[in-house]
Design a protein around this motif. Structure first.
Motif, PDB file in Angstrom:
ATOM      1  N   THR A  63       0.844  -1.186   0.000  1.00  0.00           N
ATOM      2  CA  THR A  63       0.000   0.000   0.000  1.00  0.00           C
ATOM      3  C   THR A  63       0.884   1.242   0.000  1.00  0.00           C
ATOM      4  O   THR A  63       2.029   1.210   0.470  1.00  0.00           O
ATOM      5  CB  THR A  63      -0.925   0.054   1.227  1.00  0.00           C
ATOM      6  N   LEU A  64       0.358   2.334  -0.533  1.00  0.00           N
ATOM      7  CA  LEU A  64       1.038   3.620  -0.427  1.00  0.00           C
ATOM      8  C   LEU A  64       0.024   4.690  -0.066  1.00  0.00           C
ATOM      9  O   LEU A  64      -1.131   4.625  -0.470  1.00  0.00           O
ATOM     10  CB  LEU A  64       1.774   3.980  -1.716  1.00  0.00           C
ATOM     11  N   THR A  65       0.470   5.652   0.725  1.00  0.00           N
ATOM     12  CA  THR A  65      -0.385   6.739   1.183  1.00  0.00           C
ATOM     13  C   THR A  65      -0.032   8.005   0.411  1.00  0.00           C
ATOM     14  O   THR A  65       1.144   8.398   0.356  1.00  0.00           O
ATOM     15  CB  THR A  65      -0.217   6.980   2.685  1.00  0.00           C
ATOM     16  N   LEU A  66      -1.045   8.632  -0.192  1.00  0.00           N
ATOM     17  CA  LEU A  66      -0.847   9.817  -1.012  1.00  0.00           C
ATOM     18  C   LEU A  66      -1.609  11.009  -0.440  1.00  0.00           C
ATOM     19  O   LEU A  66      -2.697  10.849   0.112  1.00  0.00           O
ATOM     20  CB  LEU A  66      -1.331   9.563  -2.449  1.00  0.00           C
ATOM     21  N   VAL A  67      -1.016  12.183  -0.614  1.00  0.00           N
ATOM     22  CA  VAL A  67      -1.656  13.437  -0.199  1.00  0.00           C
ATOM     23  C   VAL A  67      -1.587  14.404  -1.367  1.00  0.00           C
ATOM     24  O   VAL A  67      -0.505  14.639  -1.929  1.00  0.00           O
ATOM     25  CB  VAL A  67      -0.957  14.043   1.031  1.00  0.00           C
ATOM     26  N   ASP A  68      -2.711  14.966  -1.736  1.00  0.00           N
ATOM     27  CA  ASP A  68      -2.763  15.961  -2.799  1.00  0.00           C
ATOM     28  C   ASP A  68      -1.924  17.178  -2.380  1.00  0.00           C
ATOM     29  O   ASP A  68      -2.180  17.810  -1.353  1.00  0.00           O
ATOM     30  CB  ASP A  68      -4.219  16.371  -3.034  1.00  0.00           C
ATOM     31  N   ILE A  69      -0.923  17.495  -3.189  1.00  0.00           N
ATOM     32  CA  ILE A  69      -0.023  18.604  -2.853  1.00  0.00           C
ATOM     33  C   ILE A  69      -0.773  19.916  -2.699  1.00  0.00           C
ATOM     34  O   ILE A  69      -0.440  20.752  -1.849  1.00  0.00           O
ATOM     35  CB  ILE A  69       1.075  18.735  -3.932  1.00  0.00           C
ATOM     36  N   HIS A  70      -1.834  20.114  -3.471  1.00  0.00           N
ATOM     37  CA  HIS A  70      -2.549  21.389  -3.477  1.00  0.00           C
ATOM     38  C   HIS A  70      -3.404  21.602  -2.233  1.00  0.00           C
ATOM     39  O   HIS A  70      -3.850  22.733  -1.983  1.00  0.00           O
ATOM     40  CB  HIS A  70      -3.435  21.494  -4.715  1.00  0.00           C
ATOM     41  N   VAL A  71      -3.665  20.555  -1.467  1.00  0.00           N
ATOM     42  CA  VAL A  71      -4.542  20.722  -0.306  1.00  0.00           C
ATOM     43  C   VAL A  71      -3.836  20.426   1.011  1.00  0.00           C
ATOM     44  O   VAL A  71      -4.406  20.617   2.081  1.00  0.00           O
ATOM     45  CB  VAL A  71      -5.795  19.813  -0.420  1.00  0.00           C
ATOM     46  N   ALA A  72      -2.594  19.948   0.939  1.00  0.00           N
ATOM     47  CA  ALA A  72      -1.884  19.539   2.156  1.00  0.00           C
ATOM     48  C   ALA A  72      -1.757  20.699   3.134  1.00  0.00           C
ATOM     49  O   ALA A  72      -1.247  21.770   2.803  1.00  0.00           O
ATOM     50  CB  ALA A  72      -0.498  19.012   1.788  1.00  0.00           C
ATOM     51  N   GLY A  73      -2.277  20.506   4.337  1.00  0.00           N
ATOM     52  CA  GLY A  73      -2.126  21.482   5.403  1.00  0.00           C
ATOM     53  C   GLY A  73      -3.048  22.679   5.345  1.00  0.00           C
ATOM     54  O   GLY A  73      -2.960  23.564   6.208  1.00  0.00           O
ATOM     55  N   GLN A  74      -3.958  22.754   4.384  1.00  0.00           N
ATOM     56  CA  GLN A  74      -4.851  23.904   4.274  1.00  0.00           C
ATOM     57  C   GLN A  74      -6.026  23.788   5.242  1.00  0.00           C
ATOM     58  O   GLN A  74      -6.558  22.706   5.463  1.00  0.00           O
ATOM     59  CB  GLN A  74      -5.370  24.041   2.846  1.00  0.00           C
ATOM     60  N   GLU A  75      -6.439  24.944   5.784  1.00  0.00           N
ATOM     61  CA  GLU A  75      -7.557  24.945   6.732  1.00  0.00           C
ATOM     62  C   GLU A  75      -8.890  24.753   6.026  1.00  0.00           C
ATOM     63  O   GLU A  75      -9.829  24.200   6.597  1.00  0.00           O
ATOM     64  CB  GLU A  75      -7.569  26.255   7.521  1.00  0.00           C
ATOM     65  N   CYS A  76      -8.997  25.244   4.797  1.00  0.00           N
ATOM     66  CA  CYS A  76     -10.226  25.080   4.025  1.00  0.00           C
ATOM     67  C   CYS A  76      -9.842  24.670   2.597  1.00  0.00           C
ATOM     68  O   CYS A  76      -9.878  25.482   1.673  1.00  0.00           O
ATOM     69  CB  CYS A  76     -11.029  26.376   4.017  1.00  0.00           C
ATOM     70  N   PRO A  77      -9.443  23.408   2.411  1.00  0.00           N
ATOM     71  CA  PRO A  77      -8.930  22.971   1.109  1.00  0.00           C
ATOM     72  C   PRO A  77     -10.020  22.906   0.041  1.00  0.00           C
ATOM     73  O   PRO A  77     -11.169  22.589   0.324  1.00  0.00           O
ATOM     74  CB  PRO A  77      -8.369  21.581   1.405  1.00  0.00           C
ATOM     75  N   ARG A  78      -9.588  23.207  -1.194  1.00  0.00           N
ATOM     76  CA  ARG A  78     -10.496  23.136  -2.331  1.00  0.00           C
ATOM     77  C   ARG A  78      -9.971  22.043  -3.263  1.00  0.00           C
ATOM     78  O   ARG A  78      -8.958  22.232  -3.944  1.00  0.00           O
ATOM     79  CB  ARG A  78     -10.515  24.492  -3.040  1.00  0.00           C
ATOM     80  N   ALA A  79     -10.604  20.880  -3.248  1.00  0.00           N
ATOM     81  CA  ALA A  79     -10.187  19.796  -4.143  1.00  0.00           C
ATOM     82  C   ALA A  79     -10.349  20.255  -5.585  1.00  0.00           C
ATOM     83  O   ALA A  79     -11.400  20.784  -5.957  1.00  0.00           O
ATOM     84  CB  ALA A  79     -11.038  18.555  -3.887  1.00  0.00           C
ATOM     85  N   ARG A  80      -9.302  20.047  -6.411  1.00  0.00           N
ATOM     86  CA  ARG A  80      -9.315  20.602  -7.763  1.00  0.00           C
ATOM     87  C   ARG A  80      -9.413  19.574  -8.872  1.00  0.00           C
ATOM     88  O   ARG A  80      -9.534  19.932 -10.029  1.00  0.00           O
ATOM     89  CB  ARG A  80      -8.064  21.462  -7.959  1.00  0.00           C
ATOM     90  N   HIS A  81      -9.351  18.314  -8.541  1.00  0.00           N
ATOM     91  CA  HIS A  81      -9.346  17.308  -9.609  1.00  0.00           C
ATOM     92  C   HIS A  81      -9.762  15.946  -9.064  1.00  0.00           C
ATOM     93  O   HIS A  81      -9.625  15.656  -7.870  1.00  0.00           O
ATOM     94  CB  HIS A  81      -7.952  17.202 -10.224  1.00  0.00           C
ATOM     95  N   ASN A  82     -10.270  15.119  -9.953  1.00  0.00           N
ATOM     96  CA  ASN A  82     -10.553  13.726  -9.610  1.00  0.00           C
ATOM     97  C   ASN A  82      -9.270  12.911  -9.745  1.00  0.00           C
ATOM     98  O   ASN A  82      -8.353  13.281 -10.488  1.00  0.00           O
ATOM     99  CB  ASN A  82     -11.626  13.162 -10.542  1.00  0.00           C
ATOM    100  N   LEU A  83      -9.199  11.820  -9.031  1.00  0.00           N
ATOM    101  CA  LEU A  83      -8.022  10.957  -9.075  1.00  0.00           C
ATOM    102  C   LEU A  83      -7.984  10.194 -10.397  1.00  0.00           C
ATOM    103  O   LEU A  83      -8.968   9.616 -10.832  1.00  0.00           O
ATOM    104  CB  LEU A  83      -8.058   9.971  -7.904  1.00  0.00           C
ATOM    105  N   THR A  84      -6.820  10.207 -11.049  1.00  0.00           N
ATOM    106  CA  THR A  84      -6.640   9.492 -12.309  1.00  0.00           C
ATOM    107  C   THR A  84      -5.593   8.400 -12.125  1.00  0.00           C
ATOM    108  O   THR A  84      -4.404   8.686 -11.957  1.00  0.00           O
ATOM    109  CB  THR A  84      -6.191  10.456 -13.429  1.00  0.00           C
ATOM    110  N   ILE A  85      -6.022   7.141 -12.150  1.00  0.00           N
ATOM    111  CA  ILE A  85      -5.105   6.012 -12.006  1.00  0.00           C
ATOM    112  C   ILE A  85      -4.709   5.448 -13.364  1.00  0.00           C
ATOM    113  O   ILE A  85      -3.578   5.024 -13.578  1.00  0.00           O
ATOM    114  CB  ILE A  85      -5.733   4.904 -11.130  1.00  0.00           C
ATOM    115  N   GLY A  86      -5.644   5.462 -14.299  1.00  0.00           N
ATOM    116  CA  GLY A  86      -5.356   4.962 -15.635  1.00  0.00           C
ATOM    117  C   GLY A  86      -5.012   3.486 -15.632  1.00  0.00           C
ATOM    118  O   GLY A  86      -5.662   2.676 -14.953  1.00  0.00           O
ATOM    119  N   SER A  87      -3.947   3.120 -16.348  1.00  0.00           N
ATOM    120  CA  SER A  87      -3.555   1.710 -16.477  1.00  0.00           C
ATOM    121  C   SER A  87      -2.505   1.286 -15.454  1.00  0.00           C
ATOM    122  O   SER A  87      -1.967   0.182 -15.531  1.00  0.00           O
ATOM    123  CB  SER A  87      -3.006   1.457 -17.889  1.00  0.00           C
TER     124      SER A  87
END
Length: 295
Positions: free
Chosen positions: A101-125
């Motif tokens: 397993t690996l744990t991922l954190v969206d760089i754009h929301v890390a540590g923000q008090e009111c984060p705004r998710a900007r994209h859906n997760l893309t895993i592809g192939s």
């Protein structure tokens, strides 16, 4: 232990035959991986995470040992390595090689008090998949009208923009046509232990900071190479290679000499009439195949 298993283990003729067969085929096998795929030299620490196969250091090297698409960037003084998924970057805060397993954190929301998710997760192939511990946060951004109360979406005050409001819910599927009054719909995975449906507005920011978990599995295109005892690699043109313990490498789709080659010889050996010696001992024959990882 059942008697037939005991007889199989103690069968002197079959065990002796296998002993001579494999001593004649396994001699000369060494464990001298090329430096590119050496288990020690190809591993490296990056911040708080230790990187090793099937992940690799995304550099300008001509050949990378690991799965295609699982290259990690390790910026100077970065607390974590970075993984590209689609067009987005994620911090890799943990890799568990035992649980895969690996744990991922969206760089754009890390540590923000009111984060705004900007994209859906893309895993592809990629050989990645959601972990069973994950839940989805569904966001509706900049809506001119609220979603129906029955949908269990809750308004996020800190993301209000003029008269338009944004909403969030846990594990609710929301189709695009249902969100016609909203400018954007984004689904972001988080750990299920970090958020509850009843307190989602208060908890969503704290849930997004530690990120989410993905499972990783053996890459299909690398299966034959790994089964033969090798390690999968690719060059700058994304051509797959197979590096072997004897120091050789293959670019023609062939695999390492060893387990597969010996299994093929073993099966051929028995199919040429020798199996009749053990006509009533099929359980023993199959058990030997299991021990050799041929089946």
């Amino acid at each position: 232990m059942p008697s037939h298993h005991l007889l199989c283990i103690l069968s002197p003729s079959l065990s002796l035959l296998l002993f001579f067969f494999f001593n004649g085929n396994f001699h000369g096998v060494h464990s001298t991986f090329s430096t590119i795929c050496d288990p020690v030299s190809s591993s490296f620490p990056c911040g708080s995470v230790f990187i090793r196969y099937p992940f690799w250091n995304e550099s300008d090297a001509p050949v990378h040992c690991g799965y295609p698409g699982l290259g990690l960037i390790c910026p100077y003084d970065s607390p974590h390595p970075i993984l590209h998924l689609g067009d987005e970057d994620f911090f890799v805060t943990d890799i568990n090689y035992d649980d895969r397993t690996l744990t991922l954190v969206d760089i754009h929301v890390a540590g923000q008090e009111c984060p705004r998710a900007r994209h859906n997760l893309t895993i592809g192939s990629l050989p990645l998949d959601y972990n069973s511990a994950d839940v989805n946060l569904t966001f509706l951004f900049n809506c001119s009208a609220p979603p129906p109360e029955s949908s269990h979406f809750v308004a996020i005050d800190c993301l209000q923009f003029r008269r338009k409001r944004s909403y969030v819910s846990v594990n609710v599927s929301w189709e695009e046509e249902e969100a016609a009054d909203c400018e954007d719909t984004v689904v972001a995975p988080v750990k299920g232990t970090e958020v509850t449906a009843t307190n989602v507005v208060k908890e969503f920011a704290g849930a997004m900071s530690p990120g989410f978990v993905l499972d990783w599995e053996a890459a299909r295109e690398c299966g034959a190479c790994e089964y033969s005892g090798g390690r999968c690699a690719s060059n700058q043109t994304e051509q797959l290679l197979c590096f072997c313990k004897d120091g050789s490498n293959h670019t023609d789709g062939s695999v390492c000499k060893g387990r597969i080659e010996v299994c093929v010889r073993f099966l051929s050996f028995f199919s040429n009439g020798f199996a009749s010696m053990f006509a009533n001992r099929h359980d023993c024959f199959f058990q030997r195949l299991l021990l050799l990882s041929c089946v």
